[in-house]
Scaffold this active site. Structure first.
Site, short mmCIF file in Angstrom:
data_model
loop_
_atom_site.label_atom_id
_atom_site.label_comp_id
_atom_site.label_asym_id
_atom_site.label_seq_id
_atom_site.Cartn_x
_atom_site.Cartn_y
_atom_site.Cartn_z
CE LYS A 235 44.43 42.16 34.01
NZ LYS A 235 43.70 43.27 34.52
CE LYS B 150 41.75 38.03 38.86
NZ LYS B 150 41.54 39.37 39.28
CE LYS C 226 37.44 45.02 37.17
NZ LYS C 226 37.40 46.01 38.05
P1 ATP Z 1 40.46 41.76 36.02
O1 ATP Z 1 40.19 40.37 36.47
O2 ATP Z 1 39.73 42.16 34.80
O3 ATP Z 1 41.89 42.10 36.00
P2 ATP Z 1 39.54 42.32 38.54
O4 ATP Z 1 38.22 41.69 38.52
O5 ATP Z 1 40.71 41.62 39.15
O6 ATP Z 1 39.89 42.73 37.08
P3 ATP Z 1 40.40 44.74 39.81
O7 ATP Z 1 39.91 46.12 39.63
O8 ATP Z 1 41.72 44.41 39.19
O9 ATP Z 1 39.36 43.73 39.24
O10 ATP Z 1 40.41 44.33 41.33
C1 ATP Z 1 39.83 45.07 42.36
C2 ATP Z 1 40.02 44.38 43.69
O11 ATP Z 1 39.27 43.18 43.73
C3 ATP Z 1 41.47 43.99 43.99
O12 ATP Z 1 41.73 44.19 45.36
C4 ATP Z 1 41.50 42.54 43.66
O13 ATP Z 1 42.51 41.83 44.35
C5 ATP Z 1 40.12 42.09 44.09
N1 ATP Z 1 39.68 40.91 43.35
C6 ATP Z 1 39.54 40.82 42.02
N2 ATP Z 1 39.10 39.59 41.67
C7 ATP Z 1 38.98 38.89 42.83
C8 ATP Z 1 38.57 37.56 43.13
N3 ATP Z 1 38.20 36.73 42.18
N4 ATP Z 1 38.54 37.19 44.42
C9 ATP Z 1 38.90 38.03 45.40
N5 ATP Z 1 39.30 39.30 45.19
C10 ATP Z 1 39.34 39.73 43.92
#
Ligand code: ATP
Ligand code: LTN
Length: 330
Positions: free
Chosen positions: A116, A198, A201
């Site tokens: 990040k 992955k 968002k």
């Molecule tokens: P960013 O990618 O902007 O850091 P994020 O999409 O990872 O944000 P978080 O709020 O950090 O969102 O994650 C919330 C939950 O969703 C966590 O348990 C994380 O491991 C899970 N998660 C996030 N992205 C994925 C993904 N692509 N596949 C499976 N689980 C995910």
């Protein structure tokens, strides 16, 4: 509601962007499945969200939206607690105390921070660097047994366990050591435009993800446009066919059909037909999800969050008080 004889589950999502299918399949769906077996606490982690810049008016709305997503995904406030992190001040207080035993070397290992911060390691906030310590505080306050998250959070939960063990060694038995829970097949949903990364968002392009609030028609178009692999067989092979494997995973999780059955069904048929069908599955899922989502009133969500904080605050305060005694400030 805090069921005495059941193990405690704690997890959270940041209200920092559009929740997407990765968050749903990797995290929130398994939360919903755990509600009967465990005493569950699900948090909207707003203190984590402000580690990067947020527009205050947008953040205020997103906190409510995120709680609505939990509800639409089947988190039942009669069975589980939903609350907003900043409503329980013990989170910030315990994070500070843990900061005083966490080491710079621990945090320097965190890959999410490195990703990040990128090239801006000197100018990103101290909060972003310290993010895993606040997450450890979240978990440890509730004597948590299990933490269901996606794959990107494994390192943070492991750090939480290490911090708790170190604290226990130094000050005597204080924290329960939590276990990580990963739903293997859903732990890493990949980007639709780049199956090497992955779904996220904070991705540069909205073509990367299916947001839970995307119009079903638009989401269907994203599936049709999703990157595919060379060859034309629809088979699950993460190394050689990462894009199709990711689409098969999404298809299987949303339809409850096994990947083996899907491979059989699409044997000899092309990517086109497969994507058309998956687009339909995604469209149906979002239509149902949003029908539930748009029925939920803001005022109800605010009541649920308030009641949730009231329910868990005494547990958090008890832990904090024990910690203060152990370190000698009380
Ligand atoms: P960013 O990618 O902007 O850091 P994020 O999409 O990872 O944000 P978080 O709020 O950090 O969102 O994650 C919330 C939950 O969703 C966590 O348990 C994380 O491991 C899970 N998660 C996030 N992205 C994925 C993904 N692509 N596949 C499976 N689980 C995910
Ligand atoms: N860092 C997590 C969100 C989070 C969390 C937690 C998850 C904050 N506190 C406690 C589980 C337990 C993320 O998904 N980005």
């Amino acid at each position: 509601m805090i069921k005495e004889n059941k193990k405690t589950v704690f997890s959270g999502v940041q209200p920092s962007g559009d929740l997407h299918l990765g968050n749903y399949l990797g995290a929130i769906l398994q939360w919903a499945e755990m509600q009967d077996k465990y005493s569950c606490i699900f948090c909207v982690v707003d203190y984590h969200a402000i580690t990067v810049r947020q527009d205050p008016a947008v953040l205020r709305d997103r906190i409510i939206e995120t709680a609505k997503m939990y509800l639409a995904a089947g988190i039942n406030p009669e069975k589980s607690v939903i609350f907003q992190q900043s409503d329980v001040s013990a989170h910030a207080e315990l994070a500070w105390i843990l900061n005083c035993s966490a080491r710079i070397a621990d945090l320097n290992k965190m890959t999410q921070f490195k990703e990040k911060a990128g090239k801006n390691q000197e100018t990103v906030t101290v909060g972003l660097y310290d993010y895993p310590v606040l997450m450890a505080a979240d978990i440890l306050l509730y004597n948590t047994d299990a933490v269901p998250v996606g794959e990107d959070q494994i390192q943070h939960v492991e750090l939480c366990r290490d911090l708790a063990q170190r604290f226990n060694r130094q000050f005597g038995e204080t924290f329960k050591i939590p276990e990580l829970v990963i739903k293997e097949e859903a732990a890493r949903i990949m980007g639709l435009d780049d199956p090497a990364k992955k779904m996220s968002k904070s991705a540069a392009s909205p073509a990367n993800y299916i947001a839970l609030a995307d119009k079903p028609e638009e989401a269907a178009k994203k599936i049709i446009k999703a990157v595919t692999d060379s060859g034309k067989e629809i088979i699950f092979n993460k190394d050689n066919k990462p894009a199709i494997s990711n689409l098969l995973t999404i298809y299987s999780l949303l339809s409850d059909e096994s990947i083996k059955d899907l491979e059989k069904r699409y044997r000899g048929r092309g990517y086109g037909e497969f994507k058309e069908d998956l687009a339909e599955v995604v469209k149906e899922f979002l239509t149902d999800f949003q029908e539930r989502l748009y029925k939920i009133k803001d005022s109800d969500v605010k009541d649920i969050l308030r009641a949730g904080a009231e329910k868990v605050r005494p547990i958090a305060e008890e832990t904090l008080s024990r910690v203060k005694e152990r370190v000698g400030i009380k």
